[in-house]
Scaffold this motif. Structure first.
Motif, mmCIF file in Angstrom:
data_model
loop_
_atom_site.group_PDB
_atom_site.id
_atom_site.type_symbol
_atom_site.label_atom_id
_atom_site.label_comp_id
_atom_site.label_asym_id
_atom_site.label_seq_id
_atom_site.Cartn_x
_atom_site.Cartn_y
_atom_site.Cartn_z
ATOM 1 N N GLN A 297 4.259 1.199 4.611
ATOM 2 C CA GLN A 297 4.316 2.419 5.404
ATOM 3 C C GLN A 297 4.691 3.624 4.534
ATOM 4 O OE1 GLN A 297 7.185 1.364 8.382
ATOM 5 N NE2 GLN A 297 5.704 0.311 9.701
ATOM 6 N N ILE A 298 5.668 3.425 3.643
ATOM 7 C CA ILE A 298 6.090 4.506 2.751
ATOM 8 C C ILE A 298 4.944 4.912 1.824
ATOM 9 C CG2 ILE A 298 7.663 5.107 0.878
ATOM 10 C CD1 ILE A 298 9.688 3.142 2.151
ATOM 11 N N ILE A 299 4.234 3.932 1.313
ATOM 12 C CA ILE A 299 3.109 4.192 0.400
ATOM 13 C C ILE A 299 2.010 4.963 1.119
ATOM 14 C CG2 ILE A 299 1.238 3.081 -0.894
ATOM 15 C CD1 ILE A 299 3.358 0.799 -1.461
ATOM 16 N N ASP A 300 1.691 4.545 2.347
ATOM 17 C CA ASP A 300 0.648 5.235 3.122
ATOM 18 C C ASP A 300 1.031 6.690 3.376
ATOM 19 O OD1 ASP A 300 -0.850 2.960 3.169
ATOM 20 O OD2 ASP A 300 -0.258 2.352 5.192
ATOM 21 N N ASN A 301 2.286 6.906 3.733
ATOM 22 C CA ASN A 301 2.757 8.266 3.977
ATOM 23 C C ASN A 301 2.656 9.119 2.715
ATOM 24 O OD1 ASN A 301 5.475 10.154 3.845
ATOM 25 N ND2 ASN A 301 4.444 10.247 5.834
ATOM 26 N N PHE A 302 3.022 8.549 1.591
ATOM 27 C CA PHE A 302 2.948 9.248 0.301
ATOM 28 C C PHE A 302 1.500 9.649 -0.003
ATOM 29 C CE2 PHE A 302 2.504 9.369 -4.322
ATOM 30 C CZ PHE A 302 3.595 10.155 -4.698
ATOM 31 N N LYS A 303 0.551 8.734 0.243
ATOM 32 C CA LYS A 303 -0.864 9.030 -0.023
ATOM 33 C C LYS A 303 -1.371 10.172 0.861
ATOM 34 C CE LYS A 303 -2.132 4.362 -1.546
ATOM 35 N NZ LYS A 303 -2.875 3.132 -1.206
ATOM 36 N N ILE A 304 -0.969 10.157 2.130
ATOM 37 C CA ILE A 304 -1.411 11.206 3.050
ATOM 38 C C ILE A 304 -0.881 12.565 2.618
ATOM 39 C CG2 ILE A 304 -1.121 12.096 5.401
ATOM 40 C CD1 ILE A 304 -3.244 9.938 5.159
ATOM 41 N N GLN A 305 0.387 12.620 2.204
ATOM 42 C CA GLN A 305 0.958 13.889 1.763
ATOM 43 C C GLN A 305 0.257 14.398 0.501
ATOM 44 O OE1 GLN A 305 2.758 15.470 3.803
ATOM 45 N NE2 GLN A 305 2.930 13.672 5.141
ATOM 46 N N LYS A 306 -0.133 13.485 -0.371
ATOM 47 C CA LYS A 306 -0.890 13.880 -1.570
ATOM 48 C C LYS A 306 -2.245 14.463 -1.175
ATOM 49 C CE LYS A 306 -0.161 12.892 -5.509
ATOM 50 N NZ LYS A 306 0.384 13.660 -6.646
ATOM 51 N N LEU A 307 -2.887 13.862 -0.184
ATOM 52 C CA LEU A 307 -4.177 14.369 0.294
ATOM 53 C C LEU A 307 -4.012 15.750 0.921
ATOM 54 C CD1 LEU A 307 -5.788 11.160 1.864
ATOM 55 C CD2 LEU A 307 -6.608 12.418 -0.133
ATOM 56 N N LEU B 100 9.523 -11.888 1.346
ATOM 57 C CA LEU B 100 9.714 -10.436 1.494
ATOM 58 C C LEU B 100 8.761 -9.816 2.521
ATOM 59 C CD1 LEU B 100 9.971 -9.502 -2.308
ATOM 60 C CD2 LEU B 100 11.846 -10.048 -0.746
ATOM 61 N N THR B 101 8.467 -10.523 3.595
ATOM 62 C CA THR B 101 7.470 -10.056 4.565
ATOM 63 C C THR B 101 7.814 -8.684 5.138
ATOM 64 O OG1 THR B 101 7.002 -12.352 5.155
ATOM 65 C CG2 THR B 101 6.217 -10.649 6.672
ATOM 66 N N GLU B 102 9.014 -8.532 5.683
ATOM 67 C CA GLU B 102 9.412 -7.253 6.284
ATOM 68 C C GLU B 102 9.555 -6.162 5.229
ATOM 69 O OE1 GLU B 102 9.546 -6.461 9.476
ATOM 70 O OE2 GLU B 102 8.760 -8.476 9.809
ATOM 71 N N THR B 103 10.066 -6.534 4.074
ATOM 72 C CA THR B 103 10.216 -5.578 2.962
ATOM 73 C C THR B 103 8.876 -4.965 2.598
ATOM 74 O OG1 THR B 103 12.041 -6.926 2.108
ATOM 75 C CG2 THR B 103 11.061 -5.317 0.604
ATOM 76 N N LYS B 104 7.853 -5.800 2.498
ATOM 77 C CA LYS B 104 6.521 -5.323 2.117
ATOM 78 C C LYS B 104 5.907 -4.440 3.202
ATOM 79 C CE LYS B 104 5.265 -9.573 0.906
ATOM 80 N NZ LYS B 104 4.543 -10.746 0.367
ATOM 81 N N LYS B 105 6.208 -4.741 4.470
ATOM 82 C CA LYS B 105 5.691 -3.911 5.568
ATOM 83 C C LYS B 105 6.250 -2.491 5.482
ATOM 84 C CE LYS B 105 4.827 -7.461 9.085
ATOM 85 N NZ LYS B 105 5.267 -7.997 10.403
ATOM 86 N N ILE B 106 7.565 -2.393 5.260
ATOM 87 C CA ILE B 106 8.203 -1.067 5.174
ATOM 88 C C ILE B 106 7.658 -0.292 3.977
ATOM 89 C CG2 ILE B 106 10.400 0.126 4.810
ATOM 90 C CD1 ILE B 106 11.746 -2.257 6.254
ATOM 91 N N LEU B 107 7.542 -0.955 2.844
ATOM 92 C CA LEU B 107 7.025 -0.290 1.642
ATOM 93 C C LEU B 107 5.584 0.166 1.842
ATOM 94 C CD1 LEU B 107 8.547 -2.537 -1.153
ATOM 95 C CD2 LEU B 107 9.029 -0.130 -0.766
#
Length: 613
Positions: free
Chosen positions: A365-375, A356-363
C-alpha cells in the motif's frame, strides 16, 4: 537442422518466383524464397544434413535458374526462421511451409517449430560468435581448471579430423551461477565449432520445463549437429530416454548439481578460482575485447573488497559494467534513468519472502501511494505526499533489514544509508549534531535506516542525537525517509522517550516471528542457496527442533536457522573426514539428520539462543 538467411543479387531470372519455390529443393537442403525486389531476392535455407552450408553450394542450385552476381549467407536461430517461413506463407510464396518442408526434405515428416510457442517450456536461443577462436584465445576467455584445459587440448588436437562424425563425449558444467555456466558453455561450443565438432552455431538452452515432452523431442530433433544446454533441476527419466535417443547427433551440456543418466561419457568442467590480481587481468581483458573504456582504478573498484573470484563472479561484474558503460559513458542522458526491471525484481523478491503476509500487504500500500504521488508530480498536479518515516518492529532474524533494502530498491531512491549509534553519537561535546546532519546529507533523496535506535537512550550524548534526528526528520521530510528498526519492547520505550519523535512516525510495521512451517521453508531456501541437499529425515528432525525452540524468549528466527545450518555444515565436515574413505561429490552436497544436533543449543532467559562455545 540448421537455418540460414541469405540474399542473392542477380542479372536475370528465367523462372516465375511463385513457381521457383517448387523447383529449387535439394536432396540435403531446402531454399525457400520469402521476399523479392528488383534483381534480388531473400531466401531461407533449411539444412537437413550434418555438414555446413557455404555460398558455393547455394549458388550452384540457383545458377540453374538465374545469373548470380553476388550472394550473402548467415546462420540464424529457429525463431528467426519461423518468422521468415510464416512471411513466405503469408505472401503466397509457399502454400504451406510445414507441408513444403515435409515434402521436399527427407526425414522431416515430424518437422515442427511449434515448441517456440509453448508457455510450459522456456528456451533461450544462443547464436555463437563466429569469429575465429584459436587455442590460446579459448584459454584467455575463461579461467580454466585442469579438466577444462585438458579438454581444450583434445578439442584442438591435430590428431583429430576437422569434420563432424558425432560426439565422443558430452559435458556437465559446475558453476556458481547460471550466468557463469552459460558463459562456460559458449566458450566450449565456440571451440567445438571452430574445430568442426559442431555443424551449427545455434545452441538451445532449455530450462523450467513443464508438460512439454513432445516439444522437447522436437527441439532435440531440430538440434542435430548442434548443442543443447539442459538445466539439471528439470531433468527426469523422460529427458534421460530422449538424451539416449539423440546423443549421437546432438551435443548435450548439463548444468547444475542434480544427477543424470550415467550411460553417456561425461566430461565435467568446473570453474577455477582466481586471486585479485588475476581477476583484475581477466576482467580488464573482457572489457578491452568489447572496447569498453574503464581505467585500472575503476576496474579495481568494480571488484569490491573480495580477494578471490570465480569466472561466474567476473562475468557478472562485466555485465554490470557493460550496462553502465552504455548509460554513463555513451548515452549520458540515461545516466539516472530508473531501472524498471530491477524495481520489478526487487518487488517480486519482497513478495516471495517467506511469511510476513501482513507486513507485505502494508508495504504494498505504501509503495502504491508513493508511485501515485510520483505520477502526480510528473503531470504537474498538486502533491499530497505526506512524510513516510516509519518503524520496523520485530524480534531478531525477522528480515527487517532485508525488507528495508528491498523497499529502497522498489522506490528507486537515490541513496540507502544504514547506520547505528556508533555512526551518530560523537565522542565529545558538540560532535553529535554534526554527525547526525552528515548522515542525513548522505541519505538525501533516499532512505536512512537506523538499526537498534533505542541504543541512543543513554546519558552519553544519546539524547542530543535523538533531538537532532527529530529536527532533521522535519527539515528533510519531503526528500528523505527515516526507518527505525529494533526489537518490540526497547523500541516502544524509544518512541515514548521523545514526543516529537513519535508524532513524526507515519507507519509502525510489525515483523512477526516465523512459525514452524516457515522456518522449514527458510532452511530449504538456505540449503538451495548453498547448493546443498537435505532429505525428508532431515526435515523431520529440524521440524522437531523448531517446535522446541520457536516460542522461546529472544528466539533468533531466520538467524537461528542460519546458525543451525552453519553448525550442521561443520558437523558434516567432521563426519565425512572421520569415515576415512574416498569422498564423492554427492557426499559433499548432502547433509544428513545426524549433522543437525539439537543438543548443541543452550538457553538463558536473559540471552539470545546460541551455540555452546
Amino acid at each position: 537442422m540448421q537455418f540460414y538467411e541469405g540474399k542473392i543479387i542477380f542479372e536475370n531470372c528465367a523462372e516465375d518466383f511463385f513457381e521457383l519455390n517448387e523447383k529449387i529443393a535439394d536432396e540435403k537442403f531446402l531454399p525457400i524464397i520469402f521476399s523479392e525486389t528488383v534483381n534480388q531476392f531473400k531466401f531461407l535455407i533449411l539444412a537437413d544434413f550434418l555438414e555446413r552450408i557455404d555460398k558455393k553450394q547455394v549458388e550452384k542450385i540457383f545458377e540453374k535458374f538465374c545469373t548470380v552476381k553476388e550472394i550473402f549467407l548467415r546462420e540464424i536461430t529457429p525463431s528467426q526462421a519461423k518468422k521468415f517461413l510464416l512471411k513466405a506463407e503469408r505472401e503466397n510464396f509457399i502454400s504451406s511451409y510445414l507441408a513444403h518442408v515435409q515434402n521436399n526434405l527427407r526425414g522431416q515428416e515430424n518437422f515442427s517449430l511449434d515448441y517456440l510457442d509453448n508457455p510450459n517450456l522456456k528456451i533461450e536461443e544462443i547464436l555463437l560468435d563466429f569469429e575465429p577462436l584459436n587455442f590460446s584465445a579459448a584459454i584467455k576467455n575463461f579461467a580454466v581448471d585442469k579438466n577444462f584445459l585438458e579438454e581444450l587440448k583434445r578439442i584442438y588436437s591435430p590428431n583429430h579430423p576437422k569434420k563432424f562424425f558425432g560426439h565422443p563425449v558430452h559435458y556437465k558444467i559446475s558453476a556458481k551461477n547460471l550466468y557463469g555456466a552459460k558463459e562456460i558453455a559458449k566458450i566450449l561450443c565456440r571451440a567445438l565449432y571452430e574445430n568442426n565438432r559442431l555443424v551449427g552455431g545455434c545452441v538451445n538452452f532449455i530450462y523450467d520445463v513443464k508438460f512439454a515432452e513432445i516439444d522437447v523431442e522436437n527441439i532435440f530433433r531440430q538440434s542435430a549437429g548442434s548443442a543443447v544446454i539442459i538445466e539439471l533441476k528439470n531433468f527426469d527419466e523422460f529427458f534421460c530416454e530422449l538424451v539416449k535417443k539423440f546423443c549421437g547427433e546432438v551435443l548435450f551440456i548439463f548444468v547444475g548439481e542434480k544427477n543424470f543418466c550415467g550411460d553417456l561419457k561425461i566430461v565435467e568442467l568446473k570453474e577455477n578460482f582466481l586471486n585479485r590480481e588475476e581477476s583484475f587481468i581477466f576482467l580488464k581483458n573482457l572489457l578491452t575485447e568489447k572496447i569498453l573504456s574503464y581505467n585500472d582504478a575503476e576496474i579495481f573498484d568494480a571488484l569490491g573488497e573480495k580477494n578471490f573470484f570465480c569466472p561466474s563472479d567476473i562475468y557478472e561484474i562485466f555485465e554490470k559494467l557493460r550496462e553502465e558503460h552504455l548509460s554513463r559513458k555513451i548515452y549520458v542522458d540515461y545516466k539516472n534513468f530508473p531501472r524498471v526491471e530491477e524495481n520489478f525484481n526487487a518487488y517480486k523478491t519482497l513478495q516471495n519472502l517467506i511469511g510476513l503476509t501482513e507486513t507485505k500487504k502494508i508495504l504494498a500500500q505504501i509503495i502504491d501511494n508513493f508511485k501515485i504521488q510520483k505520477l502526480r508530480e510528473e503531470f504537474g498536479l498538486k502533491n499530497f505526499r505526506q512524510n513516510m518515516h516509519m518503524v520496523f518492529i520485530g524480534n531478531p532474524g525477522t528480515a527487517k533489514t532485508t525488507v528495508a533494502r528491498l523497499f529502497a530498491q522498489i522506490l528507486n531512491v537515490k541513496n540507502f544509508v544504514e547506520c547505528s549509534r556508533a555512526d551518530l553519537v560523537g565522542k565529545y561535546v558538540g560532535w553529535t549534531a554534526p554527525n547526525v546532519e552528515k548522515i542525513f546529507q548522505k541519505a538525501r533523496g533516499g532512505i536512512l535506516f537506523i538499526d537498534e535506535a533505542y541504543s541512543l537512550l543513554d546519558e552519553n550524548f544519546g539524547n542530543e542525537a535523538i533531538n537532532e534526528i527529530v529536527r532533521q526528520m522535519e527539515l528533510r521530510r519531503k526528500n528523505t525517509i527515516v526507518i527505525f528498526a529494533g526489537y518490540p519492547e526497547p523500541m516502544k520505550n524509544f518512541l515514548e522517550s521523545n514526543a516529537g519523535l513519535k508524532s513524526r512516525i507515519s507507519f509502525v510495521i510489525n515483523f512477526p516471528d516465523y512459525n514452524i512451517d516457515e522456518l522449514l521453508k527458510i532452511l530449504k531456501f538456505m540449503t538451495r542457496e548453498k547448493n546443498l541437499k537435505i532429505s525428508a529425515e532431515v526435515e523431520k528432525k529440524c521440524r522437531k527442533i523448531f517446535a522446541e525452540v520457536y516460542r522461546k524468549k529472544n528466539f533468533g528466527n531466520g538467524r537461528f536457522v542460519r546458525n543451525l545450518l552453519e553448525q550442521a555444515i561443520f558437523n558434516q565436515s567432521q563426519r565425512i573426514l572421520r569415515e576415512n574413505k574416498k569422498i564423492s561429490r554427492d557426499e559433499l552436497l548432502t547433509l544428513k539428520a545426524e549433522d543437525f544436533d539439537e543438543k548443541i543449543f543452550v538457553w538463558d532467559e536473559d540471552k539470545k539462543i546460541g551455540f555452546i562455545t
